[in-house]
Design a protein around this motif. Structure first.
Motif, mmCIF file in Angstrom:
data_model
loop_
_atom_site.group_PDB
_atom_site.id
_atom_site.type_symbol
_atom_site.label_atom_id
_atom_site.label_comp_id
_atom_site.label_asym_id
_atom_site.label_seq_id
_atom_site.Cartn_x
_atom_site.Cartn_y
_atom_site.Cartn_z
ATOM 1 N N ALA A 34 29.635 38.030 37.325
ATOM 2 C CA ALA A 34 28.512 38.952 37.114
ATOM 3 C C ALA A 34 27.363 38.576 38.035
ATOM 4 N N VAL A 87 27.672 33.608 36.321
ATOM 5 C CA VAL A 87 26.751 34.659 36.740
ATOM 6 C C VAL A 87 25.859 34.125 37.849
ATOM 7 N N ALA A 92 29.650 35.201 26.805
ATOM 8 C CA ALA A 92 31.013 35.560 27.194
ATOM 9 C C ALA A 92 31.672 34.479 28.038
ATOM 10 N N THR A 110 33.411 42.421 39.452
ATOM 11 C CA THR A 110 32.109 41.803 39.243
ATOM 12 C C THR A 110 31.154 42.787 38.586
ATOM 13 N N HIS A 155 24.196 43.732 36.907
ATOM 14 C CA HIS A 155 23.074 44.080 36.028
ATOM 15 C C HIS A 155 21.837 44.280 36.888
ATOM 16 N N ALA A 200 20.586 40.088 29.701
ATOM 17 C CA ALA A 200 21.817 40.148 30.487
ATOM 18 C C ALA A 200 22.387 38.743 30.710
ATOM 19 N N ARG A 225 31.079 33.806 31.174
ATOM 20 C CA ARG A 225 31.355 34.265 32.537
ATOM 21 C C ARG A 225 30.329 33.677 33.509
ATOM 22 N N GLU A 241 26.079 37.302 29.278
ATOM 23 C CA GLU A 241 27.093 36.700 30.142
ATOM 24 C C GLU A 241 27.383 35.259 29.736
#
Length: 299
Positions: A56, A34, A30, A9, A12, A23, A32, A27
């Motif tokens: 994340a 979060v 990408a 994980t 940030h 941030a 991902r 993410e």
């Protein structure tokens, strides 16, 4: 970086809204999942049990911009990082202060934030019920700019990928406000049923929302129309019988909404009845004229 979310994980820790948005955008690009971490009252238990393993985490406690409260001529703005404890004594919004004082335990009030309440969107949430009655706007920021969304729209659609809730905006009070709830214990347990009522003497209206019965906090429009028509706005008072009728219409209105779901210990009919009782009490507290205390006769 290793975090409670797991060895892979990413964590940030931005210091500004701009860094937090960057941030989140990275993410989102990408693909991902979060999570946002402020007070952690919902996320930390979920991380410990492994029920919400994010790729994340964006921790927001360093972002001081989110902890600001402001007052304009007609509105109040409350940053997403403001805690319940910080709101509990805020004289500019007595209804918001009263709501914040009965949220959870002292520890929850010290950690829990406005943004966290919006993010969890708990249909029994105390703050969410008050903000529904107050017709709050949610302020959001992304790399594409800023926008404001009505609370209902926000609860329906949520945040867009890469967006950050920065604040909520509510009208400045122009009359009495109150918040009532029924729970296991008044402050230490989540609400079973709750009611927020705000009187707007300038626009001659009453705004009332009930939580814990419908799938989200619910405005009781028919009861509000009754109040707008029958309150004596020259004095800001109403007869006791109007409070009873207001409660009856509030119960009927919330019964017609999409239900939250059956609770074997607290059936829907009980919660609907409780909603009507709370609405009548809230109305009476804010609008029913009180008799002057008797003076004892001289002997």
């Amino acid at each position: 970086m290793t975090t409670p979310g797991g060895p892979s994980t990413a964590l940030h820790r931005p210091g500004t809204v701009g860094e937090a948005v960057a941030a989140l955008a990275a993410e989102a690009r990408a693909g991902r999942p979060v999570e946002l971490l402020a007070g952690g009252t919902d996320l930390v238990p979920a991380l410990r049990t492994g029920t919400r393993p994010p790729a994340a985490i964006v921790a927001l406690r360093r972002v001081l911009e989110l902890r600001v409260r402001g007052a304009g001529a007609d509105t109040l703005t409350i940053g997403a990082g403001v805690t319940y404890t910080e709101l509990a004594g805020w004289s500019l919004s007595p209804g918001l202060a009263a709501t914040s004082r009965v949220v959870g335990s002292v520890q929850i009030r010290n950690c829990g934030t406005v943004g966290g309440a919006l993010g969890s969107a708990n249909p029994r949430g105390d703050l969410l019920t008050f903000l529904t009655a107050a017709q709050a706007e949610v302020l959001l920021t992304s790399e594409d700019g800023s926008r404001a969304a009505g609370l209902d729209d926000f609860l329906s659609a949520g945040r867009l990928p890469g967006e950050l809730v920065t604040a909520v905006r509510v009208p400045r009070p122009s009359g009495p406000q109150t918040y009532l709830k029924i729970g296991g214990r008044q402050a230490a347990f989540p609400s079973l049923v709750s009611c927020a009522l705000l009187v707007d003497r300038v626009r001659e209206r009453v705004c009332c929302a009930v939580g814990g019965v419908a799938a989200r906090p619910w405005r009781v429009a028919e009861a509000e129309r009754l109040a707008a028509a029958d309150v004596d706005w020259s004095t800001g008072t109403a007869p006791a019988a109007l409070a009873r009728r207001f409660g009856e219409l509030a119960a009927a209105g919330v019964r017609a909404a999409s239900p939250l779901g059956e609770d074997p210990r607290h059936p829907l009919e009980y919660r609907v009845h409780a909603a009507g009782v709370l609405a009548a009490r809230a109305f009476a507290r804010c609008l029913t004229a009180r008799s002057a205390p008797r003076r004892e006769s001289a002997p």
